[in-house]
Design a protein around this motif. Structure first.
Motif, mmCIF file in Angstrom:
data_model
loop_
_atom_site.group_PDB
_atom_site.id
_atom_site.type_symbol
_atom_site.label_atom_id
_atom_site.label_comp_id
_atom_site.label_asym_id
_atom_site.label_seq_id
_atom_site.Cartn_x
_atom_site.Cartn_y
_atom_site.Cartn_z
ATOM 1 N N ASN A 329 34.979 -34.546 -41.744
ATOM 2 C CA ASN A 329 35.297 -33.128 -41.198
ATOM 3 C C ASN A 329 34.428 -32.984 -39.903
ATOM 4 N N PHE A 330 35.242 -32.912 -38.970
ATOM 5 C CA PHE A 330 34.430 -32.528 -37.562
ATOM 6 C C PHE A 330 34.334 -30.948 -37.161
ATOM 7 N N ASP A 331 34.502 -30.106 -37.802
ATOM 8 C CA ASP A 331 34.612 -29.012 -37.613
ATOM 9 C C ASP A 331 33.579 -28.070 -36.980
ATOM 10 N N ASP A 332 32.182 -28.855 -37.722
ATOM 11 C CA ASP A 332 30.980 -27.799 -37.400
ATOM 12 C C ASP A 332 30.134 -28.848 -36.358
ATOM 13 N N LEU A 333 30.531 -29.600 -35.499
ATOM 14 C CA LEU A 333 29.493 -30.373 -34.830
ATOM 15 C C LEU A 333 28.756 -29.364 -33.896
ATOM 16 N N VAL A 334 27.815 -29.698 -33.656
ATOM 17 C CA VAL A 334 26.633 -28.792 -33.093
ATOM 18 C C VAL A 334 27.198 -28.404 -31.692
ATOM 19 N N THR A 335 26.863 -27.192 -31.077
ATOM 20 C CA THR A 335 27.632 -26.819 -29.718
ATOM 21 C C THR A 335 26.409 -26.252 -29.152
ATOM 22 N N LEU A 336 26.433 -26.063 -27.612
ATOM 23 C CA LEU A 336 25.335 -25.588 -27.006
ATOM 24 C C LEU A 336 25.227 -24.215 -27.407
ATOM 25 N N ALA A 337 25.947 -23.452 -28.015
ATOM 26 C CA ALA A 337 25.515 -22.035 -28.418
ATOM 27 C C ALA A 337 24.759 -21.875 -29.702
ATOM 28 N N ASP A 338 24.719 -23.228 -30.519
ATOM 29 C CA ASP A 338 23.980 -23.176 -31.667
ATOM 30 C C ASP A 338 22.512 -23.328 -31.422
ATOM 31 N N ILE A 339 22.159 -23.683 -30.098
ATOM 32 C CA ILE A 339 21.041 -23.986 -29.694
ATOM 33 C C ILE A 339 20.018 -22.824 -29.561
ATOM 34 N N ARG A 340 18.798 -22.592 -30.399
ATOM 35 C CA ARG A 340 18.290 -21.712 -30.349
ATOM 36 C C ARG A 340 16.809 -21.592 -29.576
ATOM 37 N N GLY A 341 16.489 -22.629 -29.242
ATOM 38 C CA GLY A 341 15.199 -23.075 -28.582
ATOM 39 C C GLY A 341 14.968 -24.514 -27.825
ATOM 40 N N ASP A 342 14.002 -24.809 -27.214
ATOM 41 C CA ASP A 342 13.866 -25.981 -26.552
ATOM 42 C C ASP A 342 12.437 -26.404 -26.847
ATOM 43 N N LEU A 343 12.244 -27.362 -27.345
ATOM 44 C CA LEU A 343 10.911 -27.806 -27.921
ATOM 45 C C LEU A 343 10.069 -28.970 -27.397
ATOM 46 N N HIS A 344 10.280 -28.993 -25.869
ATOM 47 C CA HIS A 344 9.638 -30.248 -24.980
ATOM 48 C C HIS A 344 10.078 -29.790 -23.873
ATOM 49 N N MET A 345 8.772 -29.144 -23.210
ATOM 50 C CA MET A 345 8.976 -28.978 -21.647
ATOM 51 C C MET A 345 7.351 -28.945 -21.088
ATOM 52 N N HIS A 346 7.389 -29.188 -19.871
ATOM 53 C CA HIS A 346 6.128 -29.143 -18.997
ATOM 54 C C HIS A 346 5.909 -28.064 -18.138
ATOM 55 N N THR A 347 4.687 -27.929 -17.745
ATOM 56 C CA THR A 347 4.388 -26.919 -16.670
ATOM 57 C C THR A 347 3.549 -27.368 -15.904
ATOM 58 N N VAL A 348 3.131 -26.374 -14.629
ATOM 59 C CA VAL A 348 2.134 -26.948 -13.603
ATOM 60 C C VAL A 348 0.898 -27.315 -14.133
ATOM 61 N N ALA A 349 0.532 -27.112 -15.358
ATOM 62 C CA ALA A 349 -0.789 -27.638 -16.145
ATOM 63 C C ALA A 349 -0.744 -28.801 -16.087
ATOM 64 N N SER A 350 0.360 -29.992 -16.480
ATOM 65 C CA SER A 350 0.199 -31.369 -16.137
ATOM 66 C C SER A 350 1.249 -31.723 -14.908
ATOM 67 N N ASP A 351 2.508 -32.199 -15.241
ATOM 68 C CA ASP A 351 3.081 -32.683 -14.026
ATOM 69 C C ASP A 351 4.524 -31.911 -13.953
ATOM 70 N N GLY A 352 4.453 -30.581 -14.531
ATOM 71 C CA GLY A 352 5.603 -29.701 -14.169
ATOM 72 C C GLY A 352 5.458 -29.103 -12.676
ATOM 73 N N LYS A 353 6.629 -28.414 -12.645
ATOM 74 C CA LYS A 353 6.654 -27.630 -11.181
ATOM 75 C C LYS A 353 6.634 -26.200 -11.530
ATOM 76 N N SER A 354 6.690 -25.568 -12.675
ATOM 77 C CA SER A 354 6.951 -24.126 -12.969
ATOM 78 C C SER A 354 5.972 -23.945 -13.953
ATOM 79 N N THR A 355 5.746 -22.589 -13.846
ATOM 80 C CA THR A 355 4.637 -21.989 -14.778
ATOM 81 C C THR A 355 5.125 -21.598 -16.131
#
Ligand code: DGT
Ligand code: CA
Ligand code: CA
Ligand code: ZN
Length: 578
Positions: A329-355
């Motif tokens: 059954n393929f009805d429940d494949l994850v969609t972008l709308a199901d995403i509630r957060g993002d658990l890996h990102m960088h900031t200016v503290a290391s090599d990112g460009k945003s605060t």
């Protein structure tokens, strides 16, 4: 002519590279590189600055450079670049694309061995002459040879993350034309493959000829390959002068669904579907599903699957991997709308460009409930990894930002290096202060050089109670770096046993885990986490590449950690720690 910041930066980078091959002045080369970096990093609107004659307000940009930026924005080229390109042998700059070949090495082989193109380079590798050059030797020659093989195997295919935005822009232009009722992306792009041969676009309209005429004269078109009554083929510029083919087909309403099904492919999936039709004494082609002369379905794609009594297969799964067997059954494949957060990102503290706060506000604007700030740990020196003291201060800064930011939770996290002996780059007391820990291998990826294999290092990291997820598990870079030699079955088994999650890194350069590994991990009962690894706010938009990859692996929201509520997510982390 709309130029993106990245394109302008790339043009300056290319001037520096070509100048270096040409044996140009070191000071000039460095100054072009610096300008490229300034352009890449600036938050100013370059076109606006150019229009108001204020480009020189950028650091390091003098009058001459400003003129070149202006010229590039206006005309899409720069005189210095054109001069360099016509001065150097035409096949020489292409050598820069070989992993392991920088401008210095290209200059060296040109000066010493008179290498002018890829074939010449192959020849001096064969003859052994390349290995004789100062500073090269057997190991670097082997790397270069592998680089060439790698480049050839990638066969000019375009990464998903480059093709998709180009296709979106074209779709918008097609949609704006008179008489167009529907537009859809088809082909491998709709299936979400990690690389794309060409872009296929389908549009529903009656005035095909007029539409194709307009299409082949779009601003972005470089060459027209074909221009007919129902189909046009063109090339557009991809990046660094590379071309990408785009096919547009115009179809009438009654066969739009059939055409979409046919041109979405894959060829192998279509063969399977056609066999099912034949068994039912029906005929399936790009015009419809027919019983003799009578059309059974054609206007809508879903109707075709339904009429054949086959469960509708989402485009991402049409790869002839058992999707037509009818037991899934393929009805429940994850969609972008199901995403509630993002658990890996960088900031200016290391090599990112945003605060921290900019990342949080951008994530909130995407509708997320939580994010984890995961900067690099101390051993990642090239990525400006945080010493223990800096990390301690960073932890405070993340908490403080979280306290004063409404509407989104900012988790204290880190991307902690898995060292060559399998231990973590931070001690337990730092990791214990983090609410989310990504463990990643960044160094000594080649197997055999160190005591532990990549598999053993990854397993050792998973045994650590603080490591929530393994970041970009195989370490591959599409077209640029092969995956590490991992025993995926063993990794999955250990992940399951230790309650460690595996990442689907959504950066289009990585897509790691890839689709088949996603499927394997799900079958092994492992929770996945789709993360962008964003290094600036714009990078958060890469989530869709990760979601597409997850869908290709058959993932539902149940399989994805960042589809959980924050409470449930915290619960899973606590479970592993106890
Ligand atoms: P690509 O462009 O190499 O990344 O891969 P696709 O899948 O986009 O392939 P493409 O552009 O050659 O054709 C688009 C779709 O059209 C393909 O997935 C299936 C369909 N198609 C094209 N030629 C044939 C064919 O000879 N037989 C069948 N059954 N389908 C075809
Ligand atoms: Ca295609
Ligand atoms: Ca095509
Ligand atoms: Zn990262």
């Amino acid at each position: 002519m709309a130029m993106t910041q990245a394109e302008i930066a790339q043009a300056f980078e290319r001037i520096a590279d070509l100048l270096e091959i040409d044996g140009g002045d070191r000071f000039r080369i460095n100054s072009y590189r610096r300008v490229s970096r300034t352009i890449k990093d600036t938050t100013e609107d370059l076109e606006a600055l150019a229009k108001t004659n204020k480009l020189t307000s950028l650091p390091g940009v003098g009058k001459g450079t400003a003129e070149r930026i202006y010229q590039f924005i206006e005309t899409g080229s720069i005189d210095v670049l054109n001069e360099l390109e016509s001065k150097l042998p035409p096949g020489l700059p292409a050598l820069l694309e070989i992993p392991g070949m920088g401008p210095k090495k290209v200059a060296l082989v040109h000066d010493r061995l008179d290498v002018k193109c890829m074939d010449d380079l192959q020849r001096v590798i064969q003859s052994g002459a390349l290995a004789e050059l100062p500073g090269l030797g057997a190991t670097s020659v082997k790397k270069i040879a592998e680089g060439i093989a790698f480049l050839e195997s990638s066969g000019g295919r375009t990464p998903l993350g480059i093709a998709w935005p180009i296709a979106d822009a074209l779709v918008d232009q097609v949609r704006a034309m008179q008489g167009v009722r529907r537009v859809e992306i088809a082909g491998s792009l709709r299936r979400g493959r990690e690389t794309i041969g060409d872009i296929d676009i389908l549009c529903e309209a009656d005035n095909g000829e007029a539409i194709i005429k307009q299409f082949v004269s779009f601003d972005d078109v470089q060459r027209v390959l074909a221009s007919g009554v129902t189909k046009g083929s063109v090339t557009v510029e991809r990046d660094k002068g590379k071309e990408l083919q785009v096919d547009l087909r115009v179809v009438p309403t009654e066969s739009f669904g059939a055409a979409l099904q046919y041109f979405t492919g894959s060829k192998e999936h279509n063969v399977g579907l056609r066999e099912i039709a034949v068994k039912k004494k029906l005929r399936l082609n790009e015009y419809g599903l027919f019983d003799g002369e009578h059309s059974v379905a054609g206007e809508r794609e879903e109707d075709i699957y339904q009429a054949l009594n086959v469960k509708y297969v989402p485009a991402e799964l049409r790869e002839d991997r058992g999707e037509l067997l009818g037991n899934t059954n393929f009805d429940d494949l994850v969609t972008l709308a199901d995403i509630r957060g993002d658990l890996h990102m960088h900031t200016v503290a290391s090599d990112g460009k945003s605060t921290i706060v900019d990342m949080a506000l951008a994530a909130k604007a995407l509708g997320y409930e939580y994010i984890a700030i995961c900067d690099h740990s101390k051993s990642s020196t090239i990525a400006n990894g945080l010493s223990i003291e800096r990390m301690q201060a960073h932890i405070e800064a993340i908490r403080e930002t979280n306290d004063r930011t409404e509407g989104i939770t900012i988790l204290v996290g880190c991307e902690c290096d898995i060292l060559s002996d399998g231990t973590m780059d931070y001690p337990a007391d730092i990791l214990a202060q983090c609410e989310w820990v990504v463990g990643s291998i960044h160094s000594a990826m080649g197997s055999g050089s160190k005591k532990l294999s990549a598999t053993q290092r990854t397993i050792a990291a998973m045994e650590n109670p603080y490591v929530c997820v393994i970041g970009h598990p195989t370490g591959r870079l599409i077209h640029r770096r092969k995956p590490m030699d991992l025993d995926m079955a063993m990794i999955i088994e250990t992940a399951k046993r230790t309650h460690t999650m595996l990442e689907i890194n959504a950066a289009w350069q990585r897509l790691d885990l890839k689709d088949v590994h996603v499927r394997q991990a799900i079958a092994g009962g492992v929770m996945l986490s789709i993360n962008t690894d964003a290094h600036r706010t714009l990078g958060l938009a890469q989530m869709r590449y990760g979601v597409t990859t997850a869908r290709r692996g058959g993932a539902t929201g149940q399989n994805i950690a960042n589809c959980l509520s924050l409470e449930k997510l915290r619960h899973r982390v606590a479970e592993k720690r106890s």
